[in-house]
Every structure is written in structure tokens, then in C-alpha cells.
Design a protein around this motif. Structure first.
Motif, PDB file in Angstrom:
ATOM      1  N   THR A  54      82.457  27.611   1.219  1.00  0.00           N
ATOM      2  CA  THR A  54      83.788  28.172   0.992  1.00  0.00           C
ATOM      3  C   THR A  54      83.983  29.437   1.820  1.00  0.00           C
ATOM      4  OG1 THR A  54      83.787  27.238  -1.223  1.00  0.00           O
ATOM      5  CG2 THR A  54      85.402  28.941  -0.776  1.00  0.00           C
ATOM      6  N   ASN A  55      82.956  30.275   1.882  1.00  0.00           N
ATOM      7  CA  ASN A  55      83.043  31.483   2.711  1.00  0.00           C
ATOM      8  C   ASN A  55      83.205  31.124   4.180  1.00  0.00           C
ATOM      9  OD1 ASN A  55      82.710  33.106   0.482  1.00  0.00           O
ATOM     10  ND2 ASN A  55      80.523  33.362   0.763  1.00  0.00           N
ATOM     11  N   TRP A  56      82.464  30.134   4.641  1.00  0.00           N
ATOM     12  CA  TRP A  56      82.531  29.745   6.051  1.00  0.00           C
ATOM     13  C   TRP A  56      83.898  29.185   6.413  1.00  0.00           C
ATOM     14  CZ3 TRP A  56      77.451  26.560   5.570  1.00  0.00           C
ATOM     15  CH2 TRP A  56      76.377  27.439   5.376  1.00  0.00           C
ATOM     16  N   LEU A  57      84.523  28.458   5.495  1.00  0.00           N
ATOM     17  CA  LEU A  57      85.855  27.904   5.765  1.00  0.00           C
ATOM     18  C   LEU A  57      86.916  28.993   5.847  1.00  0.00           C
ATOM     19  CD1 LEU A  57      85.781  24.700   3.558  1.00  0.00           C
ATOM     20  CD2 LEU A  57      85.814  24.791   6.061  1.00  0.00           C
ATOM     21  N   ASN A  58      86.612  30.166   5.323  1.00  0.00           N
ATOM     22  CA  ASN A  58      87.540  31.298   5.383  1.00  0.00           C
ATOM     23  C   ASN A  58      87.102  32.349   6.392  1.00  0.00           C
ATOM     24  OD1 ASN A  58      89.366  30.413   3.324  1.00  0.00           O
ATOM     25  ND2 ASN A  58      87.731  30.814   1.864  1.00  0.00           N
ATOM     26  N   SER A  59      86.168  31.998   7.252  1.00  0.00           N
ATOM     27  CA  SER A  59      85.634  32.931   8.241  1.00  0.00           C
ATOM     28  C   SER A  59      86.695  33.292   9.280  1.00  0.00           C
ATOM     29  CB  SER A  59      84.431  32.296   8.939  1.00  0.00           C
ATOM     30  OG  SER A  59      83.960  33.108   9.976  1.00  0.00           O
ATOM     31  N   PHE A  67      82.034  24.352  12.350  1.00  0.00           N
ATOM     32  CA  PHE A  67      80.735  23.872  11.891  1.00  0.00           C
ATOM     33  C   PHE A  67      80.813  23.406  10.436  1.00  0.00           C
ATOM     34  CE2 PHE A  67      76.541  24.499   9.997  1.00  0.00           C
ATOM     35  CZ  PHE A  67      75.756  23.759  10.860  1.00  0.00           C
ATOM     36  N   ALA A  68      81.447  24.194   9.588  1.00  0.00           N
ATOM     37  CA  ALA A  68      81.584  23.825   8.174  1.00  0.00           C
ATOM     38  C   ALA A  68      82.355  22.523   8.022  1.00  0.00           C
ATOM     39  CB  ALA A  68      82.271  24.953   7.407  1.00  0.00           C
ATOM     40  N   LEU A  69      83.411  22.358   8.806  1.00  0.00           N
ATOM     41  CA  LEU A  69      84.193  21.121   8.744  1.00  0.00           C
ATOM     42  C   LEU A  69      83.372  19.921   9.206  1.00  0.00           C
ATOM     43  CD1 LEU A  69      87.604  22.492  10.043  1.00  0.00           C
ATOM     44  CD2 LEU A  69      87.131  21.617   7.737  1.00  0.00           C
ATOM     45  N   ARG A  70      82.537  20.119  10.216  1.00  0.00           N
ATOM     46  CA  ARG A  70      81.659  19.032  10.675  1.00  0.00           C
ATOM     47  C   ARG A  70      80.702  18.601   9.574  1.00  0.00           C
ATOM     48  NH1 ARG A  70      80.278  20.896  16.918  1.00  0.00           N
ATOM     49  NH2 ARG A  70      82.226  20.085  17.773  1.00  0.00           N
ATOM     50  N   LEU A  71      80.152  19.573   8.860  1.00  0.00           N
ATOM     51  CA  LEU A  71      79.258  19.245   7.745  1.00  0.00           C
ATOM     52  C   LEU A  71      79.987  18.452   6.667  1.00  0.00           C
ATOM     53  CD1 LEU A  71      77.193  22.518   7.196  1.00  0.00           C
ATOM     54  CD2 LEU A  71      76.303  20.288   7.839  1.00  0.00           C
ATOM     55  N   HIS A  81      88.376  18.521  -0.038  1.00  0.00           N
ATOM     56  CA  HIS A  81      89.620  18.024   0.552  1.00  0.00           C
ATOM     57  C   HIS A  81      90.678  19.123   0.681  1.00  0.00           C
ATOM     58  CE1 HIS A  81      93.607  16.103   0.443  1.00  0.00           C
ATOM     59  NE2 HIS A  81      93.047  15.238   1.271  1.00  0.00           N
ATOM     60  N   ASP A  82      90.920  19.862  -0.391  1.00  0.00           N
ATOM     61  CA  ASP A  82      91.968  20.889  -0.371  1.00  0.00           C
ATOM     62  C   ASP A  82      91.675  21.991   0.643  1.00  0.00           C
ATOM     63  OD1 ASP A  82      93.301  19.458  -2.314  1.00  0.00           O
ATOM     64  OD2 ASP A  82      92.560  20.693  -3.972  1.00  0.00           O
ATOM     65  N   GLU A  83      90.414  22.389   0.750  1.00  0.00           N
ATOM     66  CA  GLU A  83      90.043  23.418   1.720  1.00  0.00           C
ATOM     67  C   GLU A  83      90.216  22.918   3.152  1.00  0.00           C
ATOM     68  OE1 GLU A  83      88.239  22.645  -0.948  1.00  0.00           O
ATOM     69  OE2 GLU A  83      87.636  24.472  -1.979  1.00  0.00           O
ATOM     70  N   VAL A  84      89.900  21.642   3.362  1.00  0.00           N
ATOM     71  CA  VAL A  84      90.066  21.049   4.696  1.00  0.00           C
ATOM     72  C   VAL A  84      91.541  21.013   5.067  1.00  0.00           C
ATOM     73  CG1 VAL A  84      89.760  18.952   6.088  1.00  0.00           C
ATOM     74  CG2 VAL A  84      87.935  19.699   4.544  1.00  0.00           C
ATOM     75  N   VAL A  85      92.386  20.657   4.125  1.00  0.00           N
ATOM     76  CA  VAL A  85      93.832  20.604   4.375  1.00  0.00           C
ATOM     77  C   VAL A  85      94.356  21.977   4.789  1.00  0.00           C
ATOM     78  CG1 VAL A  85      96.083  20.213   3.280  1.00  0.00           C
ATOM     79  CG2 VAL A  85      94.216  18.602   2.898  1.00  0.00           C
ATOM     80  N   LYS A  86      93.868  23.027   4.168  1.00  0.00           N
ATOM     81  CA  LYS A  86      94.287  24.391   4.536  1.00  0.00           C
ATOM     82  C   LYS A  86      93.951  24.698   5.997  1.00  0.00           C
ATOM     83  CE  LYS A  86      93.788  26.264  -0.099  1.00  0.00           C
ATOM     84  NZ  LYS A  86      92.944  27.085  -0.974  1.00  0.00           N
ATOM     85  N   CYS A  87      92.867  24.129   6.485  1.00  0.00           N
ATOM     86  CA  CYS A  87      92.449  24.370   7.873  1.00  0.00           C
ATOM     87  C   CYS A  87      93.399  23.734   8.886  1.00  0.00           C
ATOM     88  CB  CYS A  87      91.029  23.856   8.092  1.00  0.00           C
ATOM     89  SG  CYS A  87      89.780  24.809   7.207  1.00  0.00           S
ATOM     90  N   ILE A  94      90.608  24.308  17.898  1.00  0.00           N
ATOM     91  CA  ILE A  94      89.336  23.661  17.555  1.00  0.00           C
ATOM     92  C   ILE A  94      89.200  23.471  16.043  1.00  0.00           C
ATOM     93  CG2 ILE A  94      88.090  24.415  19.608  1.00  0.00           C
ATOM     94  CD1 ILE A  94      86.623  26.467  17.817  1.00  0.00           C
ATOM     95  N   VAL A  95      89.762  24.372  15.271  1.00  0.00           N
ATOM     96  CA  VAL A  95      89.705  24.246  13.816  1.00  0.00           C
ATOM     97  C   VAL A  95      90.624  23.120  13.356  1.00  0.00           C
ATOM     98  CG1 VAL A  95      90.210  25.393  11.613  1.00  0.00           C
ATOM     99  CG2 VAL A  95      89.035  26.642  13.443  1.00  0.00           C
ATOM    100  N   ARG A  96      91.840  23.079  13.886  1.00  0.00           N
ATOM    101  CA  ARG A  96      92.766  22.011  13.504  1.00  0.00           C
ATOM    102  C   ARG A  96      92.221  20.646  13.913  1.00  0.00           C
ATOM    103  NH1 ARG A  96      96.868  25.273  15.896  1.00  0.00           N
ATOM    104  NH2 ARG A  96      97.613  23.537  17.163  1.00  0.00           N
TER     105      ARG A  96
END
Length: 173
Positions: A54-59, A67-71, A81-87, A94-96
């Protein structure tokens, strides 16, 4: 020395697993694809810890988010799912791109709906093409009308990608 630092980080992760990624919390430089691949290789078979991810997704570092999304995608971790949608709304391409790929790897009807909605607001043509590709993994026959409307699009690449996805869906049905 950059090379020594990278090797030290890999060694720590090899010894400690996910807890060895504490350096992500303060990382100020982008992770190269090669460094991400090495770290990913060491961690791919280990369960993802909830707290760190969760911390990495908000980095503030886009490569840490990538990297977090790849994992998440590799482990089909639908609970994120919800955290990925926020990205999908991140300012970094590269994040999108990785969030789109991740939603394709954690297939669900919800992911297809999100990707379809995001298609309308995404401005980057290549990311729109990525969405169509990932819809082949996530969508169902209910999404065919959306894809058929794209067959009338002015952009040839989008037309072809929509056709390819429709044909793929017809073949798996």
C-alpha cells in the motif's frame, strides 16, 4: 557506487524477502527495468505483504509504483483492485500502462468496466491500444457493443485493435 548499491539491495532482498525492500520507502532515483526484473525474480513466489505494498502504491517514485503493480498483476491479487484503479489516474505514463496491464492480469467483470470507462478519458493512443489488448483478457460478451462502436473510430490502429479483440472473444466463446 551505483552498481555496488544495486547489488547490495538485491542481496538484502535475497536474505530478507519483502522486508528487504525497505529502501523503497526512501528511494529517490528510478529503478531500472533490469533492477526491477532481478527483484521481481527473487520475490515472485512469495506472498505479497499488505502493509508495504500500500505504501509503494502511494510512492512519489513512479518506478516503485510500477514494481508494485507488476507484483499485483503477476500474483493475480484481486484484493488490490481498488488501489490499482486509482493508479489509472497517475500523471506518469509508466504507472498508467502498468495499471492497465495489471487489470488485465486480474481479470474480472469489474476490471473490464473500469478499463472501458478509462478508455474514454485516456489521452495517450498507445495506452488506449493497451486497454483494448487487456480487454481481451477481462471482458465478456457484454462488452462487445463497446468494441463494435470502436470499429467506426477514425484511428486505424484503434479500429484494428477493437476488431482483434472482438475476434478473440468470438473464438473463445
Amino acid at each position: 557506487n551505483n552498481l555496488v548499491r544495486l547489488e547490495a539491495q538485491i542481496s538484502i532482498v535475497r536474505l530478507e524477502g519483502f522486508s528487504g525492500l525497505q529502501f523503497f520507502d526512501t528511494l529517490s532515483y528510478p529503478l531500472s527495468d533490469w533492477h526491477q526484473l532481478n527483484l521481481f525474480y527473487l520475490l515472485a513466489d512469495q506472498p505479497i505483504p499488505a502493509a508495504g505494498l500500500t505504501n509503494w502504491l502511494n510512492s512519489s517514485n513512479a518506478s516503485v509504483i510500477q514494481f508494485a503493480l507488476r507484483l499485483i498483476g503477476e500474483q493475480h491479487a484481486i484484493e488490490y483492485h481498488d488501489e490499482v484503479v486509482k493508479c489509472l489516474n497517475d500523471s506518469h505514463l509508466i504507472v498508467r500502462r502498468e495499471a492497465i496491464r495489471c487489470l488485465g492480469q486480474i481479470p474480472s467483470n469489474e476490471a473490464a468496466v473500469v478499463l472501458t470507462r478509462h478508455f474514454a478519458i485516456e489521452t495517450d493512443k498507445n495506452l488506449r491500444l493497451n486497454i483494448l489488448k487487456e480487454l481481451g483478457n477481462t471482458c465478456s460478451d457484454m462488452d462487445t457493443p463497446f468494441l463494435l462502436t470502436l470499429q467506426q473510430d477514425e484511428v486505424i490502429d484503434l479500429k484494428l485493435a477493437a476488431n482483434k479483440t472482438v475476434l478473440y472473444l468470438q473464438n473463445i466463446s
